[in-house]
Design an enzyme around this catalytic site. Structure first.
Site, PDB file in Angstrom:
ATOM      1  N   HIS A  98      42.910  56.104  79.574  1.00 46.92           N
ATOM      2  CA  HIS A  98      43.249  57.446  80.287  1.00 46.92           C
ATOM      3  C   HIS A  98      42.416  57.476  81.571  1.00 46.92           C
ATOM      4  CE1 HIS A  98      45.421  58.516  76.797  1.00 46.92           C
ATOM      5  NE2 HIS A  98      45.762  59.726  77.276  1.00 46.92           N
ATOM      6  N   SER A 146      48.312  54.274  82.312  1.00 44.19           N
ATOM      7  CA  SER A 146      49.033  53.382  81.889  1.00 44.19           C
ATOM      8  C   SER A 146      49.386  52.209  83.085  1.00 44.19           C
ATOM      9  CB  SER A 146      50.245  53.712  80.916  1.00 44.19           C
ATOM     10  OG  SER A 146      49.683  54.523  80.105  1.00 44.19           O
ATOM     11  N   LYS A 185      60.964  58.568  73.381  1.00 41.79           N
ATOM     12  CA  LYS A 185      60.906  57.260  73.541  1.00 41.79           C
ATOM     13  C   LYS A 185      60.111  56.450  72.308  1.00 41.79           C
ATOM     14  CE  LYS A 185      61.583  53.585  76.986  1.00 41.79           C
ATOM     15  NZ  LYS A 185      61.905  53.399  78.412  1.00 41.79           N
ATOM     16  N   ASP A 186      58.995  56.929  72.109  1.00 40.92           N
ATOM     17  CA  ASP A 186      58.161  56.568  71.118  1.00 40.92           C
ATOM     18  C   ASP A 186      58.660  56.886  69.425  1.00 40.92           C
ATOM     19  OD1 ASP A 186      56.284  54.829  72.371  1.00 40.92           O
ATOM     20  OD2 ASP A 186      54.978  56.599  72.845  1.00 40.92           O
ATOM     21  N   GLU A 213      47.579  33.894  55.477  1.00 39.71           N
ATOM     22  CA  GLU A 213      48.796  35.055  55.777  1.00 39.71           C
ATOM     23  C   GLU A 213      49.412  34.476  56.871  1.00 39.71           C
ATOM     24  OE1 GLU A 213      49.852  36.268  53.104  1.00 39.71           O
ATOM     25  OE2 GLU A 213      49.865  38.371  53.618  1.00 39.71           O
TER      26      GLU A 213
END
Lengths: 429, 186, 284
Positions: A219, A223, A247-248, A291
């Site tokens: 922040h 971004s 959008k998320d 894994e």
């Protein structure tokens, strides 16, 4: 901590006003992921994975806490208690499959998040600290996932614990003592299982704490965005809410479809059948691999088969750790002033070669340790190190980047400079 | 988030407001419904699991239980007292005026027909769940010759009815049946 | 400076890994082949499902209860002589369509370890629905001693503990055969020795377990189905799929409901996103 045009939180409800005075938590949330956080308007769906990763963390903590209510960390009954969860506990099978596949999907999301960072050089100033904290989160995730995989105490759990702690045995002089100390014994047993459970429970909360630092650091500069051009004016940004929450939200819904497909229709596809055999210290499975999300690093570990000054085993361990540690130095290895791969033709080519290389390492890490897989993994490993440590520094000094757009607004609306400038002048005034 | 209401004023939307609001409300509501449904497994996982539910009955052989003898057994992980009452105890229990009891039940209400001498009660004080004394030989039986809870001083009579002390009701009688000297609880 | 050190470190790792590559390549060129051909490579066969497939396979699974009951009978009369079923309780048999009384009777037909209530000594008693299937051997040492050192594995999770487990169990049970002539000729070491049996579906082709299903009619099915070896293998593989994953059918059915809901939610999320972003475009 934000752009001057960021919206201010203005509670209207008297209770919210009171709360804002006494404990401004709503204000904090508003500024962090609400309308008070201006975000570049041109973020693509590649910018969804941060929020998705946060979702995965919550998902893992919730299902994990539930599983811990039924799991018993004791080498005599750990395997039985997992079967108890699968058969007798109400919805236990769903909780366990959600958690096991949740780990895989967490890593899918994180890898895409990291690769996004590679392509758009999200690690560059002024965002180095976000990147460094991110790599720390990745390391913590790897430790957490590894210890979680030990808990069912199946064959892969046991031999995974043995092999991974064996890595520390490669350290000269003190290696063996460290390995014994890590396990609390000469081989994985009850002591190791109990401490792994304790740490597996603790680390996710540590990760949550570091995630807060990650977002905090984000922040400060705000971004990044697909053009790599910094925000110049209000017209370059949109408030996080409702634009990016919407959008998320869509990204999350699509993510959940893929995730549910695995949980409900092929819950064991990403696991190993051998882990449904209880741990047996007398017999090693034929193909022992970690894994899938550790495959690239496992392939690098196995690629070093030649003693040169140091034993091959030590080279392998050094290279495996170096393969992740090199990410810490990315902000200083790649000195190109241009961030986005969109305007870096040479870099872009090598980026896609790196993606192919990663795909190869993913495949080779899970393959049998035999030719031609070993030789292929050696070539892939060589490229991996060349890419980050040699190619990246060199292309960043010789490359001629393509022209950058003047601003984010221009990149979105086309090269109408007058309009863009007029717009920004208008808002500045 | 506290800011949902601000959505409307981020833009000038004259005629599209209704439709837009509807879709957004529907989307958020759907997410809420999904969230509520995920609560079902999260909550019910804490309810007794199948293996616990399966072990919810207890079988006891009481053919050799003499009058005046008791057995302490386990039923659903809690103690259960089985007592073959003596004639004196039965008489004492029947002598009480049921109407004056805190929890009005006669001995006949608390036993099954044909086996009025077999008293089966949970060994769990109805006050706060301690195990009352009186089932084993030599334990204090309280002022009324039945059971006595030492935690907070509840006295139960020979029919295990509350007579004195803080407990609100008689010791609970579980569901049971007796066939050929075998007691099946649950 | 960082870049210079980085380049040196990078070249260092590259050099060492390429040395390893070189030595590997030399070895390969020297021997003339990539991987030494082994009997397992050449003669191992992929497990396959029985011809008719299974009702629980695919996207709309269901249990064929009659088949599971037959499979249980095969387990009980054949497999259970050597193999345990540790994670399954008799009460679970209710899911195969047995009534409460039948489950009780079935449980009572097994002998489980118990404690003599008078002396406290170990003894045996008939099973109860809450008991788990008893082990045929007291412990691993007894199991190994009775089976030429090969401990018969527990079968509860067998179909999840092997790749394509259901097909594996079926293929293994029906796959016993004499080793191919080519195998005998090329890999004399892989010809089964005493106490071993050739089976192309087993990882190393040599299996300690003697063929368990040898003749048609070995089991007399309660429902009158003809008990061919093929049928018995099919049924017991189905039964073991159920023991390994009793939640399989419920899981997939719930999965479709969840998928339907998520699809609906995704469409709404997409519409909502479009609506919200329409404003962003209108703004300029």
């Amino acid at each position: 901590m934000s752009f001057p045009w960021a919206k201010q939180y203005e509670p209207t409800n008297p209770f919210m006003k009171y709360l804002d005075e006494k404990l401004p938590l709503p204000r904090f949330v508003y500024n962090a992921v609400g309308a008070g956080y201006p975000v570049p308007r041109n973020l693509s769906y590649m910018w969804n994975f941060g929020v998705l990763a946060g979702f995965c963390l919550v998902l893992q903590i919730v299902t994990g806490v539930v599983l811990a209510m039924h799991y018993a960390a004791n080498d005599a009954i750990a395997f039985d208690s997992v079967e108890h969860i699968m058969r007798d506990v109400n919805w236990g099978w769903l909780m366990r499959y959600a958690h096991a596949n949740g780990a895989s999907f967490f890593f899918i999301v994180i890898y895409l998040h990291i690769f996004r960072g590679f392509y758009y050089s999200s690690y560059k100033a002024p965002r180095e600290m976000i990147w460094l904290i991110g790599v720390v989160i990745f390391l913590l995730m790897m430790a957490t996932a590894f210890m979680g995989y030990v808990l069912p105490w199946g064959q892969m759990s046991f031999w995974g614990a043995k092999v991974i702690t064996g890595l520390f045995g490669a350290i000269p002089l003190v290696g063996e003592s460290i390995q014994i100390w890590l396990l609390g014994g000469y081989a994985p047993d009850n002591a190791a299982l109990n401490r792994f459970f304790s740490l597996h429970f603790l680390l996710p909360f540590v990760i949550a704490g570091v995630v807060i630092l990650h977002i905090w650091a984000l922040h400060l500069p705000g971004s990044s965005n697909p053009t790599g051009v910094e925000v110049k004016s209000e017209s370059d940004t949109l408030p996080f809410h409702p634009y990016y929450t919407a959008k998320d939200g869509l990204g999350l819904a699509v993510f959940l479809i893929l995730y549910a497909a695995f949980v409900f229709f092929m819950p064991n596809a990403l696991g190993h059948p051998d882990n449904y055999i209880p741990a047996n210290p007398l017999s090693t499975p034929a193909l022992i691999v970690p894994e899938w999300y550790f495959y690239p690093f496992y392939a690098i570990l196995r690629a070093f088969t030649f003693d040169f000054l140091l034993p091959a085993k030590l080279w392998g361990v050094l290279a495996m750790f170096a393969a992740i540690l090199v990410w810490f130095f990315l902000p200083w290895l790649d000195k190109s002033p241009v961030r986005s791969g969109r305007y870096r033709p040479l870099f872009r080519k090598f980026f896609w070669i790196l993606m192919l290389d990663m795909a190869a390492l993913f495949y080779l890490g899970g393959a049998h340790a035999e030719e031609p897989y070993i030789m292929l993994s050696q070539i892939a490993t060589a490229y991996y190190f060349l890419h980050f440590l040699v190619i990246l520094p060199i292309i960043s000094s010789i490359e001629k980047p393509e022209p950058l757009p003047f601003s984010i607004t221009e990149a979105v609306l086309g090269p109408d400079e007058k309009k863009a400038q007029g717009d920004s002048a208008g808002t500045a005034a | 988030m506290a800011t949902t209401t601000n959505t409307a004023d981020t833009v000038v939307a004259e005629d599209g407001v209704r439709r837009r609001d509807f879709i957004e409300i529907a989307a958020v509501a759907t997410a809420g419904v999904g969230g509520i449904f995920t609560l079902i497994p999260l909550v019910s996982q804490m309810a007794p699991s199948k293996d616990v539910l399966a072990e919810s009955s207890t079988e006891l052989d009481i053919s050799s239980l003499e009058p005046g003898q008791s057995i302490k057994a386990m039923f659903r992980k809690q103690p259960v007292f089985v007592r073959n009452l003596t004639q004196a105890e039965i008489d004492a229990a029947n002598a009480v005026d049921v109407g004056e009891l805190r929890d009005a039940e006669s001995l006949a209400d608390r036993t099954i027909e044909g086996h009025e001498n077999i008293l089966v009660v949970m060994g769990v004080c109805t006050h706060l769940g301690c195990v009352p004394l009186g089932a084993a030989q030599g334990e204090i039986k309280g002022e009324f010759g039945g059971y006595f809870c030492p935690c907070h001083g509840s006295h139960y009579d020979t029919a295990a009815r509350i007579r004195k002390g803080p407990a609100p009701s008689n010791l609970e009688v579980p569901e049971y049946s007796i066939t050929d000297g075998t007691l099946l609880i649950g | 400076m960082i870049r210079l050190v980085g380049i040196l470190v990078g070249l260092g790792f590259t050099f060492v890994v390429l040395l390893a590559f070189g030595s590997g390549a030399l070895t390969v060129m020297g021997q003339g082949y990539l991987v030494e051909e082994t009997a397992e490579h050449a003669f191992h066969e992929e497990a396959h499902m029985p011809a008719g497939g299974y009702s629980f396979d695919g996207l709309m699974p269901s249990w064929d209860l009659a088949q599971l009951q037959r499979g249980y009978q095969v387990y009980k009369e054949v497999c259970s002589a050597c193999h345990s079923l540790d994670y399954v309780a008799f009460r679970d048999l209710a899911e195969l369509g047995y009534s409460e009384a039948e489950v009780k009777a079935e449980a009572a037909s097994w002998v489980v370890p118990g404690i003599n209530p008078d002396t406290g000594e170990a003894s045996t008693r008939p099973g109860m629905p809450t008991d788990y299937f008893p082990s045929p051997y007291a412990n691993d040492i007894a199991a190994a001693a009775a089976n030429n050192n090969a401990i018969p594995p527990d079968l509860s999770l067998m179909t999840k503990a092997r790749e394509h487990g259901t097909a594996y169990v079926y293929s293994l049970l029906t796959g016993y055969q004499a080793p191919a002539a080519a195998l005998v000729e090329e890999f004399p070491d892989s010809v089964p020795g005493p106490g071993l049996h050739h089976n192309p579906y087993f990882a190393n082709l040599n299996l300690a377990m003697a063929p368990p299903l040898t003749s048609d009619g070995q089991v007399t099915y309660a429902d009158g189905t003809e008990a061919s070896v093929e049928q018995m293998a099919t049924d017991v593989a189905a039964f073991l799929t159920w023991t390994a994953e009793p939640s399989l059918v419920d899981r997939v059915r719930l999965g479709w409901i969840v998928m339907g809901f998520l699809l609906f939610a995704t469409i709404l999320a997409w519409l909502a996103k479009k609506q919200v972003w329409a404003n962003a475009k209108r703004k300029d």
